[in-house]
Design a protein around this motif. Structure first.
Motif, short mmCIF file in Angstrom:
data_model
loop_
_atom_site.label_atom_id
_atom_site.label_comp_id
_atom_site.label_asym_id
_atom_site.label_seq_id
_atom_site.Cartn_x
_atom_site.Cartn_y
_atom_site.Cartn_z
N GLU A 214 -48.55 96.85 -27.76
CA GLU A 214 -47.13 97.84 -28.21
C GLU A 214 -46.91 98.83 -29.46
OE1 GLU A 214 -47.47 93.82 -26.92
OE2 GLU A 214 -47.65 94.68 -25.33
N GLY A 215 -47.71 98.55 -29.92
CA GLY A 215 -48.02 99.25 -31.69
C GLY A 215 -47.27 98.37 -32.40
N ASN A 216 -47.08 96.44 -32.63
CA ASN A 216 -46.08 96.38 -33.25
C ASN A 216 -47.09 95.30 -34.55
OD1 ASN A 216 -44.01 96.41 -31.97
ND2 ASN A 216 -44.18 94.75 -30.57
N ARG A 217 -47.08 95.29 -35.54
CA ARG A 217 -48.38 94.80 -36.69
C ARG A 217 -47.47 93.57 -35.67
NH1 ARG A 217 -50.74 98.79 -39.24
NH2 ARG A 217 -49.48 99.90 -39.81
N LYS A 218 -49.37 92.38 -36.18
CA LYS A 218 -49.44 91.16 -36.41
C LYS A 218 -49.27 90.60 -37.82
CE LYS A 218 -52.68 91.54 -31.96
NZ LYS A 218 -54.19 91.44 -31.70
N PRO A 219 -49.20 89.56 -37.59
CA PRO A 219 -48.80 89.37 -39.20
C PRO A 219 -50.60 88.75 -39.43
CG PRO A 219 -48.23 88.21 -37.67
CD PRO A 219 -48.07 88.59 -36.85
N MET A 220 -51.17 88.68 -40.57
CA MET A 220 -52.20 88.86 -41.69
C MET A 220 -51.58 86.34 -41.65
SD MET A 220 -53.82 91.35 -42.04
CE MET A 220 -54.89 90.85 -43.36
N ASN A 221 -53.16 86.07 -41.58
CA ASN A 221 -53.04 84.79 -41.89
C ASN A 221 -53.08 84.52 -43.38
OD1 ASN A 221 -52.75 83.82 -39.55
ND2 ASN A 221 -54.91 84.82 -38.87
N VAL A 222 -53.87 85.16 -44.22
CA VAL A 222 -53.89 84.83 -45.69
C VAL A 222 -53.11 86.05 -46.22
CG1 VAL A 222 -56.53 84.18 -45.40
CG2 VAL A 222 -55.93 87.00 -45.79
N LYS A 223 -52.28 85.44 -47.79
CA LYS A 223 -51.88 85.81 -48.48
C LYS A 223 -52.29 86.15 -49.88
CE LYS A 223 -48.97 81.83 -49.29
NZ LYS A 223 -50.45 80.80 -49.24
N SER A 224 -51.73 87.01 -50.35
CA SER A 224 -52.55 87.37 -51.98
C SER A 224 -52.20 85.82 -52.86
CB SER A 224 -51.68 88.44 -52.97
OG SER A 224 -51.44 89.80 -52.62
N GLY A 225 -53.70 85.39 -53.22
CA GLY A 225 -53.32 84.47 -54.52
C GLY A 225 -54.47 82.88 -53.55
N ASP A 226 -54.44 83.19 -52.59
CA ASP A 226 -54.72 81.94 -51.28
C ASP A 226 -56.60 81.68 -52.09
OD1 ASP A 226 -53.11 81.65 -50.18
OD2 ASP A 226 -53.36 82.91 -48.11
N ARG A 227 -57.19 81.06 -52.10
CA ARG A 227 -58.45 81.01 -52.68
C ARG A 227 -59.25 80.32 -51.13
NH1 ARG A 227 -59.86 75.95 -55.41
NH2 ARG A 227 -62.07 76.47 -54.38
N VAL A 228 -60.13 81.54 -50.79
CA VAL A 228 -61.01 81.70 -49.27
C VAL A 228 -62.23 81.17 -49.31
CG1 VAL A 228 -58.90 83.09 -48.24
CG2 VAL A 228 -61.29 84.05 -49.06
N LEU A 229 -62.80 81.10 -48.32
CA LEU A 229 -64.23 80.85 -48.64
C LEU A 229 -64.22 82.04 -47.27
CD1 LEU A 229 -67.01 79.13 -49.41
CD2 LEU A 229 -66.45 78.06 -46.67
N PHE A 230 -65.92 82.08 -47.25
CA PHE A 230 -66.04 83.54 -46.39
C PHE A 230 -67.28 83.77 -46.34
CE2 PHE A 230 -65.72 85.46 -50.77
CZ PHE A 230 -66.55 85.90 -50.76
N SER A 231 -68.26 84.18 -45.21
CA SER A 231 -69.82 83.86 -44.48
C SER A 231 -70.40 84.85 -45.64
CB SER A 231 -69.38 85.22 -43.13
OG SER A 231 -69.18 86.18 -43.21
N SER A 232 -71.73 85.03 -45.53
CA SER A 232 -72.35 85.08 -47.10
C SER A 232 -72.43 86.67 -47.05
CB SER A 232 -73.98 84.64 -46.52
OG SER A 232 -74.03 83.75 -46.70
N TYR A 233 -72.99 87.39 -45.78
CA TYR A 233 -73.13 88.89 -46.13
C TYR A 233 -72.01 89.77 -45.31
CZ TYR A 233 -77.77 87.22 -46.78
OH TYR A 233 -78.83 86.43 -46.96
N SER A 234 -70.42 88.95 -45.32
CA SER A 234 -69.16 90.30 -45.09
C SER A 234 -69.02 91.44 -46.27
CB SER A 234 -68.79 89.31 -44.96
OG SER A 234 -68.20 88.25 -45.63
N GLY A 235 -68.39 91.77 -45.37
CA GLY A 235 -67.98 93.21 -46.58
C GLY A 235 -68.86 93.72 -47.07
N THR A 236 -67.84 94.36 -47.79
CA THR A 236 -68.50 96.04 -48.39
C THR A 236 -68.40 95.51 -50.49
OG1 THR A 236 -67.81 96.80 -46.86
CG2 THR A 236 -68.76 98.58 -49.27
N GLU A 237 -68.91 95.65 -51.21
CA GLU A 237 -68.85 95.16 -52.40
C GLU A 237 -68.72 96.19 -53.74
OE1 GLU A 237 -72.59 93.94 -54.58
OE2 GLU A 237 -72.35 91.56 -53.01
N VAL A 238 -67.64 96.03 -53.99
CA VAL A 238 -66.66 97.06 -54.85
C VAL A 238 -67.32 96.29 -56.82
CG1 VAL A 238 -64.99 98.45 -55.00
CG2 VAL A 238 -65.58 98.27 -53.13
#
Length: 97
Positions: free
Chosen positions: A51-75
């Motif tokens: 419907e064009g509405n934003r779904k809220p994010m589950n994380v916020k700035s400052g959260d310590r998170v655990l992620f999978s090994s080969y995910s994301g793009t390194e910068v």
């Protein structure tokens, strides 16, 4: 480093520094496993539903998170000292408390 603002449901994470071993064994950089945890630096606005509405994010700035090994793009920042990842919120496995 110029500022990066993630888009959609993406998250900018600063990867934690690698820890040294208790036994004092020195490993070459290529053999070290990169940490799979970090701190959220910035979050995108969230993805749009049908419907064009934003779904809220589950994380916020400052959260310590655990992620999978080969995910994301390194910068890296311009000096090459700090390492960041841009990854989809779905690649985050959990929030560390």
């Amino acid at each position: 480093m110029s500022k990066i603002k993630p888009l959609g449901k993406r998250v900018l994470v600063q990867r934690s520094k690698a820890q040294t071993t208790k036994g004092g064994i020195l490993l070459p950089e290529a053999a070290k496993e990169k940490p799979k945890e970090g701190v959220v630096v910035a979050v995108g606005p969230g993805e749009l539903d049908e419907e064009g509405n934003r779904k809220p994010m589950n994380v916020k700035s400052g959260d310590r998170v655990l992620f999978s090994s080969y995910s994301g793009t390194e910068v890296k920042n311009s000096e090459g000292e700090e390492e960041f990842l841009i990854l989809a919120e779905d690649d985050i496995l959990g929030i560390l408390t």
